[in-house]
Scaffold this motif. Structure first.
Motif, short mmCIF file in Angstrom:
data_model
loop_
_atom_site.label_atom_id
_atom_site.label_comp_id
_atom_site.label_asym_id
_atom_site.label_seq_id
_atom_site.Cartn_x
_atom_site.Cartn_y
_atom_site.Cartn_z
N LEU A 37 0.82 -1.20 0.00
CA LEU A 37 0.00 0.00 0.00
C LEU A 37 0.86 1.27 0.00
O LEU A 37 0.45 2.32 -0.51
N LEU A 38 2.04 1.17 0.55
CA LEU A 38 2.97 2.30 0.58
C LEU A 38 3.90 2.32 -0.63
O LEU A 38 4.83 3.15 -0.68
N SER A 39 3.68 1.45 -1.59
CA SER A 39 4.61 1.30 -2.71
C SER A 39 4.83 2.58 -3.53
O SER A 39 5.96 2.81 -3.99
N PRO A 40 3.83 3.46 -3.74
CA PRO A 40 4.14 4.71 -4.46
C PRO A 40 5.19 5.55 -3.75
O PRO A 40 6.11 6.08 -4.40
N LEU A 41 5.08 5.65 -2.43
CA LEU A 41 6.08 6.40 -1.67
C LEU A 41 7.44 5.72 -1.75
O LEU A 41 8.48 6.38 -1.92
N ILE A 42 7.45 4.39 -1.65
CA ILE A 42 8.71 3.64 -1.72
C ILE A 42 9.38 3.82 -3.08
O ILE A 42 10.59 4.04 -3.17
N ILE A 43 8.58 3.77 -4.15
CA ILE A 43 9.13 3.93 -5.51
C ILE A 43 9.72 5.32 -5.67
O ILE A 43 10.80 5.48 -6.28
N ARG A 44 9.04 6.33 -5.15
CA ARG A 44 9.59 7.70 -5.27
C ARG A 44 10.92 7.82 -4.54
O ARG A 44 11.87 8.43 -5.04
N VAL B 64 5.24 -3.32 -8.68
CA VAL B 64 6.06 -3.85 -7.59
C VAL B 64 5.21 -4.55 -6.53
O VAL B 64 5.73 -5.37 -5.75
N THR B 65 3.92 -4.27 -6.50
CA THR B 65 3.03 -4.86 -5.49
C THR B 65 3.04 -6.38 -5.49
O THR B 65 3.24 -7.00 -4.43
N PRO B 66 2.84 -7.06 -6.63
CA PRO B 66 2.87 -8.53 -6.59
C PRO B 66 4.23 -9.10 -6.23
O PRO B 66 4.31 -10.20 -5.67
N ILE B 67 5.32 -8.39 -6.53
CA ILE B 67 6.65 -8.87 -6.15
C ILE B 67 6.78 -8.86 -4.63
O ILE B 67 7.33 -9.79 -4.03
N VAL C 198 15.09 -2.36 -11.07
CA VAL C 198 14.65 -1.55 -9.93
C VAL C 198 13.42 -2.16 -9.27
O VAL C 198 13.33 -2.26 -8.03
N LEU C 199 12.46 -2.60 -10.10
CA LEU C 199 11.25 -3.24 -9.57
C LEU C 199 11.59 -4.49 -8.77
O LEU C 199 11.08 -4.70 -7.66
N THR C 200 12.45 -5.33 -9.34
CA THR C 200 12.80 -6.59 -8.67
C THR C 200 13.51 -6.34 -7.35
O THR C 200 13.14 -6.92 -6.32
N VAL C 201 14.53 -5.49 -7.37
CA VAL C 201 15.29 -5.22 -6.15
C VAL C 201 14.39 -4.60 -5.09
O VAL C 201 14.43 -4.99 -3.90
N THR C 202 13.57 -3.64 -5.49
CA THR C 202 12.67 -2.98 -4.52
C THR C 202 11.65 -3.97 -3.96
O THR C 202 11.43 -4.02 -2.74
N ALA D 117 13.35 -6.61 -1.72
CA ALA D 117 13.79 -6.00 -0.46
C ALA D 117 12.60 -5.78 0.48
O ALA D 117 12.67 -6.11 1.68
N CYS D 118 11.51 -5.22 -0.05
CA CYS D 118 10.33 -4.99 0.78
C CYS D 118 9.71 -6.31 1.24
O CYS D 118 9.27 -6.44 2.39
N GLY D 119 9.67 -7.30 0.33
CA GLY D 119 9.14 -8.61 0.71
C GLY D 119 9.98 -9.28 1.78
O GLY D 119 9.45 -9.95 2.67
N THR D 120 11.29 -9.10 1.70
CA THR D 120 12.18 -9.66 2.73
C THR D 120 11.90 -9.04 4.09
O THR D 120 11.85 -9.74 5.11
#
Length: 451
Positions: free
Chosen positions: A244-251, A286-289, A381-385, A388-391
């Motif tokens: 849910l916070l992914s837009p902020l994380i991507i920025r 990035v959400t499904p990752i 970038v999508l994969t690493v982000t 990392a968030c999933g971890t």
């Protein structure tokens, strides 16, 4: 507007594929697991067998429901966001917010009904396969016959319809509140701005995940495999909270990587520019990752810790413990399949929508190779982000459970398991994005811009 909604579905079928597949797969999962309740209602089903079937339906099906609603909302939001210019045009010719809302909800409702009805045959096969798995592991007697009845069908149709229309209402409210000028700006620049409600829900999911982690490491300490009941939910809730916070994380990630990526020349500079303009689409991808990595890593290492604890105690697995392990494996399989398809859907829909953008970039002087290089950098970038968030989300499960079960925050399990999960996420993301981009680049740049 209802008529317009169905004409839109006919004329823009490709644009609704991602949402349809999410609903179709979601209905398949829901009905497949709900059929365990129909099976549990059989005349010769009693005792442990009945309890196992009900648990399978309620626990796994419940988490499947949460993932389905989240996925449908995500894909519908992406679809509406990509049609910002169309929404602005309809507003400019006099369409009211209520009319636009009915159109969006009508589209979602039509998709939901079609997806749920078409999902009945595969759901029947999924349910039969689940019962066969329970037969093979001796958790349910072999004489218990499979039943696919009114509970499965009503839950599949009802929940899919309600979740799709509810997601459409949320999406429509967000899309119709803005003025025409703001809609036109959104069509040009997708900033993916976070709403207050989204931040609040993200905070709630993360707080519940923290609460479960604390309960696992304190209240459930020393209570054996019972700690799985609280630990196993924390990673899913944390994954949803971070998603849910992914837009902020991507920025934040884009700002952090701006300098290093620009050192790669024109391709890196183009990647940073497009990521800043497409924050919302990047966040949707990035959400499904995040969901895949958080749930898969958390559940796999949780089960590895449980196995290590059993081995250390010199105990053999009981039927109940075998059942828990089966549940965990089913959860992993469901999440891997669902999030993988969700990821492919999102990337294909997002990349196909960029055909005009790719054409404009090529007319401005970029080569097809540079465009593909940009897509490749975005995928990295999508994969690493996401990984990392999933971890981080998986830590909410594996560390508290390690403390509760083994008095150690260090989880058991092989590093190769983690690398396999990360590699699978990278392969799915990279191959899908690259293939979709190549398909979008087949048309001449002039035709792509004019389309």
């Amino acid at each position: 507007m209802t008529g317009l909604a169905f004409r839109s579905l006919r004329k823009r079928a490709g644009a609704f594929v991602a949402s349809f597949l999410s609903m179709f797969l979601g209905a398949t999962i829901l009905m497949g697991f709900a059929s365990m309740l129909d099976t549990a209602g059989g005349d010769n089903v009693t005792g442990t067998a009945k309890s196992t079937l009900v648990t399978m339906a309620s626990v796994v099906g419940g988490w499947g429901l949460l993932l389905v609603v989240f996925a449908v909302t995500s894909t519908l939001t992406l679809s509406v966001r990509q049609r910002a210019s169309e929404m602005a045009l309809l507003k400019s010719v006099g369409a009211t917010p209520a009319q636009l809302g009915r159109m969006i909800v009508g589209e979602a409702a039509g998709l939901a009904v079609a997806a749920a009805l078409l999902a009945v045959p595969p759901a029947f096969l999924v349910g039969r396969g689940l019962l066969g798995l329970l037969h093979d592991t001796d958790q349910v007697p072999g004489d218990v016959s499979y039943a696919f009845g009114p509970i499965a069908v009503s839950m599949g149709l009802g929940i899919t319809f309600v979740s799709a229309t509810a997601a459409a209402l949320i999406t429509a409210r967000r899309a119709t509140r803005v003025r025409v000028t703001e809609s036109l700006m959104a069509a040009a620049v997708d900033t993916g701005r976070l709403s207050k409600k989204r931040v609040v829900f993200a905070g709630l999911f993360l707080l519940v995940a923290v609460d479960l982690a604390v309960v696992t490491s304190t209240v459930m300490h020393g209570k054996g495999s019972d700690a799985m009941a609280t630990a196993g939910q924390a990673d899913i809730l944390a994954s949803i909270g971070l998603a849910l916070l992914s837009p902020l994380i991507i920025r934040r990630v884009t700002s952090l990587l701006a300098g290093p990526l620009r050192l790669l020349g024109a391709t890196g500079d183009l990647a940073i520019t497009t990521m800043r303009r497409r924050t919302g689409a990047m966040a949707a991808a990035v959400t499904p990752i995040i969901l895949f990595t958080g749930t898969a890593v958390g559940t796999l290492f949780l089960q590895a810790t449980e196995n290590a604890a059993m081995d250390a105690a010199g105990l053999s697995k009981t039927a109940e413990q075998k059942g828990i392990e089966t549940l965990n494996l089913v959860v992993i399989g469901m999440v891997v399949l669902f999030t993988a398809i969700m990821l492919v859907n999102t990337l294909v829909a997002a990349t196909a929508h960029r055909r005009r953008e790719f054409g404009q970039t090529r007319l401005a002087g970029a080569t097809p190779g540079q465009v593909l290089g940009t897509v490749a950098l975005e995928s990295v970038v999508l994969t690493v982000t996401g990984v990392a968030c999933g971890t981080v989300a998986s830590v909410f499960t594996i560390v508290p459970f390690g403390i509760a079960r083994m008095d150690s925050p260090t989880p058991d399990g092989s590093v190769w398991t983690y690398l396999a999960v990360a590699a699978l996420a990278a392969v799915i993301t990279g191959v899908t994005a690259w293939t979709s981009a190549r398909r979008a680049l087949r048309a001449p740049a002039v035709e792509a811009v004019a389309a």
